[in-house]
Design a protein around this motif. Sequence first.
Motif, mmCIF file in Angstrom:
data_model
loop_
_atom_site.group_PDB
_atom_site.id
_atom_site.type_symbol
_atom_site.label_atom_id
_atom_site.label_comp_id
_atom_site.label_asym_id
_atom_site.label_seq_id
_atom_site.Cartn_x
_atom_site.Cartn_y
_atom_site.Cartn_z
ATOM 1 N N THR A 25 0.821 -1.215 0.000
ATOM 2 C CA THR A 25 0.000 0.000 0.000
ATOM 3 C C THR A 25 0.856 1.267 0.000
ATOM 4 O O THR A 25 0.451 2.295 -0.553
ATOM 5 C CB THR A 25 -0.933 0.004 1.224
ATOM 6 O OG1 THR A 25 -0.162 -0.190 2.419
ATOM 7 C CG2 THR A 25 -1.961 -1.111 1.124
ATOM 8 N N MET A 26 2.047 1.192 0.603
ATOM 9 C CA MET A 26 2.927 2.357 0.596
ATOM 10 C C MET A 26 3.273 2.775 -0.823
ATOM 11 O O MET A 26 3.173 3.970 -1.178
ATOM 12 C CB MET A 26 4.220 2.068 1.360
ATOM 13 C CG MET A 26 5.185 3.241 1.371
ATOM 14 S SD MET A 26 6.902 2.777 1.693
ATOM 15 C CE MET A 26 6.757 1.978 3.274
ATOM 16 N N TYR A 27 3.659 1.829 -1.659
ATOM 17 C CA TYR A 27 4.079 2.182 -3.013
ATOM 18 C C TYR A 27 2.897 2.496 -3.918
ATOM 19 O O TYR A 27 3.046 3.252 -4.885
ATOM 20 C CB TYR A 27 4.969 1.079 -3.584
ATOM 21 C CG TYR A 27 6.322 1.116 -2.932
ATOM 22 C CD1 TYR A 27 7.267 2.064 -3.302
ATOM 23 C CD2 TYR A 27 6.637 0.268 -1.878
ATOM 24 C CE1 TYR A 27 8.494 2.149 -2.666
ATOM 25 C CE2 TYR A 27 7.858 0.344 -1.241
ATOM 26 C CZ TYR A 27 8.782 1.288 -1.643
ATOM 27 O OH TYR A 27 9.988 1.388 -0.995
ATOM 28 N N ILE A 28 1.733 1.975 -3.589
ATOM 29 C CA ILE A 28 0.530 2.409 -4.307
ATOM 30 C C ILE A 28 0.266 3.881 -3.998
ATOM 31 O O ILE A 28 -0.044 4.675 -4.907
ATOM 32 C CB ILE A 28 -0.667 1.522 -3.924
ATOM 33 C CG1 ILE A 28 -0.527 0.157 -4.592
ATOM 34 C CG2 ILE A 28 -1.981 2.171 -4.343
ATOM 35 C CD1 ILE A 28 -1.610 -0.821 -4.255
ATOM 36 N N SER A 29 0.401 4.275 -2.739
ATOM 37 C CA SER A 29 0.221 5.690 -2.377
ATOM 38 C C SER A 29 1.244 6.576 -3.079
ATOM 39 O O SER A 29 0.910 7.670 -3.548
ATOM 40 C CB SER A 29 0.352 5.857 -0.863
ATOM 41 O OG SER A 29 -0.688 5.196 -0.190
ATOM 42 N N ILE A 30 2.485 6.107 -3.168
ATOM 43 C CA ILE A 30 3.525 6.883 -3.851
ATOM 44 C C ILE A 30 3.174 7.078 -5.323
ATOM 45 O O ILE A 30 3.297 8.182 -5.873
ATOM 46 C CB ILE A 30 4.886 6.187 -3.695
ATOM 47 C CG1 ILE A 30 5.400 6.336 -2.259
ATOM 48 C CG2 ILE A 30 5.916 6.755 -4.671
ATOM 49 C CD1 ILE A 30 6.645 5.533 -1.958
ATOM 50 N N LEU A 31 2.719 6.013 -5.968
ATOM 51 C CA LEU A 31 2.356 6.109 -7.389
ATOM 52 C C LEU A 31 1.190 7.071 -7.595
ATOM 53 O O LEU A 31 1.207 7.887 -8.532
ATOM 54 C CB LEU A 31 2.006 4.721 -7.927
ATOM 55 C CG LEU A 31 3.205 3.798 -8.178
ATOM 56 C CD1 LEU A 31 2.736 2.359 -8.373
ATOM 57 C CD2 LEU A 31 3.992 4.250 -9.397
ATOM 58 N N PHE A 32 0.183 6.999 -6.729
ATOM 59 C CA PHE A 32 -0.967 7.889 -6.906
ATOM 60 C C PHE A 32 -0.635 9.341 -6.556
ATOM 61 O O PHE A 32 -1.201 10.258 -7.157
ATOM 62 C CB PHE A 32 -2.161 7.384 -6.092
ATOM 63 C CG PHE A 32 -2.910 6.278 -6.779
ATOM 64 C CD1 PHE A 32 -3.628 6.519 -7.935
ATOM 65 C CD2 PHE A 32 -2.880 4.988 -6.288
ATOM 66 C CE1 PHE A 32 -4.311 5.506 -8.590
ATOM 67 C CE2 PHE A 32 -3.545 3.960 -6.926
ATOM 68 C CZ PHE A 32 -4.266 4.213 -8.083
ATOM 69 N N LEU A 33 0.284 9.557 -5.623
ATOM 70 C CA LEU A 33 0.719 10.934 -5.372
ATOM 71 C C LEU A 33 1.427 11.512 -6.593
ATOM 72 O O LEU A 33 1.289 12.703 -6.897
ATOM 73 C CB LEU A 33 1.646 10.979 -4.153
ATOM 74 C CG LEU A 33 0.974 10.919 -2.778
ATOM 75 C CD1 LEU A 33 2.022 10.895 -1.679
ATOM 76 C CD2 LEU A 33 0.011 12.075 -2.568
ATOM 77 N N GLY A 34 2.187 10.660 -7.300
ATOM 78 C CA GLY A 34 2.807 11.103 -8.545
ATOM 79 C C GLY A 34 1.771 11.468 -9.590
ATOM 80 O O GLY A 34 1.885 12.510 -10.268
ATOM 81 N N LEU A 35 0.728 10.632 -9.728
ATOM 82 C CA LEU A 35 -0.329 10.917 -10.704
ATOM 83 C C LEU A 35 -1.118 12.170 -10.317
ATOM 84 O O LEU A 35 -1.501 12.958 -11.182
ATOM 85 C CB LEU A 35 -1.275 9.717 -10.805
ATOM 86 C CG LEU A 35 -0.676 8.450 -11.429
ATOM 87 C CD1 LEU A 35 -1.657 7.296 -11.329
ATOM 88 C CD2 LEU A 35 -0.287 8.699 -12.881
ATOM 89 N N ILE A 36 -1.367 12.356 -9.029
ATOM 90 C CA ILE A 36 -2.070 13.555 -8.560
ATOM 91 C C ILE A 36 -1.255 14.808 -8.878
ATOM 92 O O ILE A 36 -1.800 15.844 -9.294
ATOM 93 C CB ILE A 36 -2.352 13.454 -7.043
ATOM 94 C CG1 ILE A 36 -3.421 12.384 -6.785
ATOM 95 C CG2 ILE A 36 -2.804 14.794 -6.475
ATOM 96 C CD1 ILE A 36 -3.551 11.990 -5.328
#
Length: 376
Positions: free
Chosen positions: A143-154
Motif C-alpha cells: 500500500t505504501m508504493y501504491i500511495s507513492i504512485l498515486f501521489l505522482g499521478l495527482i
Amino acid sequence: MVVTSSRCRSTGLSVLVVTSSRCRSAGLSERAEDKAQMKATTNFSYSRNDSNCTSTNNLSQVIFPLLYTILFLVGITMNGLAMWVFFKIPSKSNFIIFLKNTVISDLLMILTFPFKILSDAKLVSWVLRGFVCQVTQVVFYFTMYISILFLGLITIDRYQKATSPFRTSTSRSLLGAKILSTAIWVSMFALSLPNMILTNKKKTPKNVKKCALLKSEFGLVWHEIVNYICQLIFWVNLAVIVVCYILISKELYKSYKRTRCTGKASKKTVNLKVFIIIAVFFICFVPFHFTRIPYTLSQTRAVFECAAQATLFHVKESTLWLTSLNACLDPFIYFFLCKSFRRSLLATLRERAASAELRARMREQNDADDTDETPL
C-alpha cells in the motif's frame, strides 16, 4: 619368491601411496568446492542464519507501538471520514479517481497497524509475529508504493490543471484513469504476492524474531529484487514530482506577475495549497528510502556486523513510522486541493451540527413538557 613378494609389497605400497595421495587431493578439492559453495551462498545465508543478532529493546517494544497506536487512532478516524465523504462524490475527474484510490490504500495500510503494534509489543504469542512477516508487513509495503504512485499521478494532474485551468475531464480520460488505477493495483499485487508465498520456512519462536529467517533462498533474492524495483518507483516519482512543481512554480509566478496588484495574501494561500503534496512526500517517504537499501542488504547479505544491523533496524523503524504518518497527512491534501471533498465535508458537518442542535432543542422541549402540571 622373496623377490617377487618384495616386489609385490613395494608395488602395493606404491599403489597405496598413490591412492592415498589421490584421496587427499580429492578431499582437498572437495573441501575447496565446499568452501567455494559456502562463499557463493554466504551472502544470503549468513544474515539469515545469524538468528542471535536481534534488535529487541524498550524502543521497539514500547515507544514504536505507542507511536503506531496514536497513528492508528488518528488515521482510522480521518480516513474513515474521508472514505465516507468520497462515497458521496461522483468520479467526475481524474483527480477524484486518484484521490479515492489513495484513500483505499491508506485505509488498508492503517488496518495493518494493530498487528504490528501487538507483535512489536509482544502482547500476543509468537505465531502472530509469523503472520506479520508473511502477510501484514507485505500489505504495508504494497500500500505504501501504491500511495507513492498515486501521489505522482495527482501531481501530474495538478500540473495540467495549473497550465490548463479550464480543461475538463472527458469520458475517455475518466476511463483511462480507471484503467491506469486498476493496472497499478494489479502490478503491485503481482510484485508483492511472491513475498508472501516465499516466506515459507517453518515458523518457530526463534526464527520469527527476524522476518528474513522465514524466507527461502529464492525468497531472499526476490525480496532484494522487489526492493530495487520499489526504489526505482520511488525515485522516478520523486523526479516527476520535483519537475512538475518546478513547472507549477513558474506558472504561479507568471500568474502572480499578471495579478500582482491584487495583493500578496492570495499568492500565499495558493502556494500553501499547491505545495502540500510535495511537503507530504518529502516528510514521509524520502528519509525511509535513503535507509531501505542498506537495511535490506543487512537482512539478505553478510555485509554488516550485528551492532550495525541493530542501528540500521532502529533507523529503518524510525523512518518507517514517518511513511506511516502519510496516512494521517493525506486527508489534508483532500481537504485543501479538492473542492468537492471540502464542500461535501463542510456540508456534512453543518448538517450534523444542525441535527444535533435540533435534537437538543427537542429534548429541552420534551423535558419542559414533562415538568408542566396538567390542569384539571
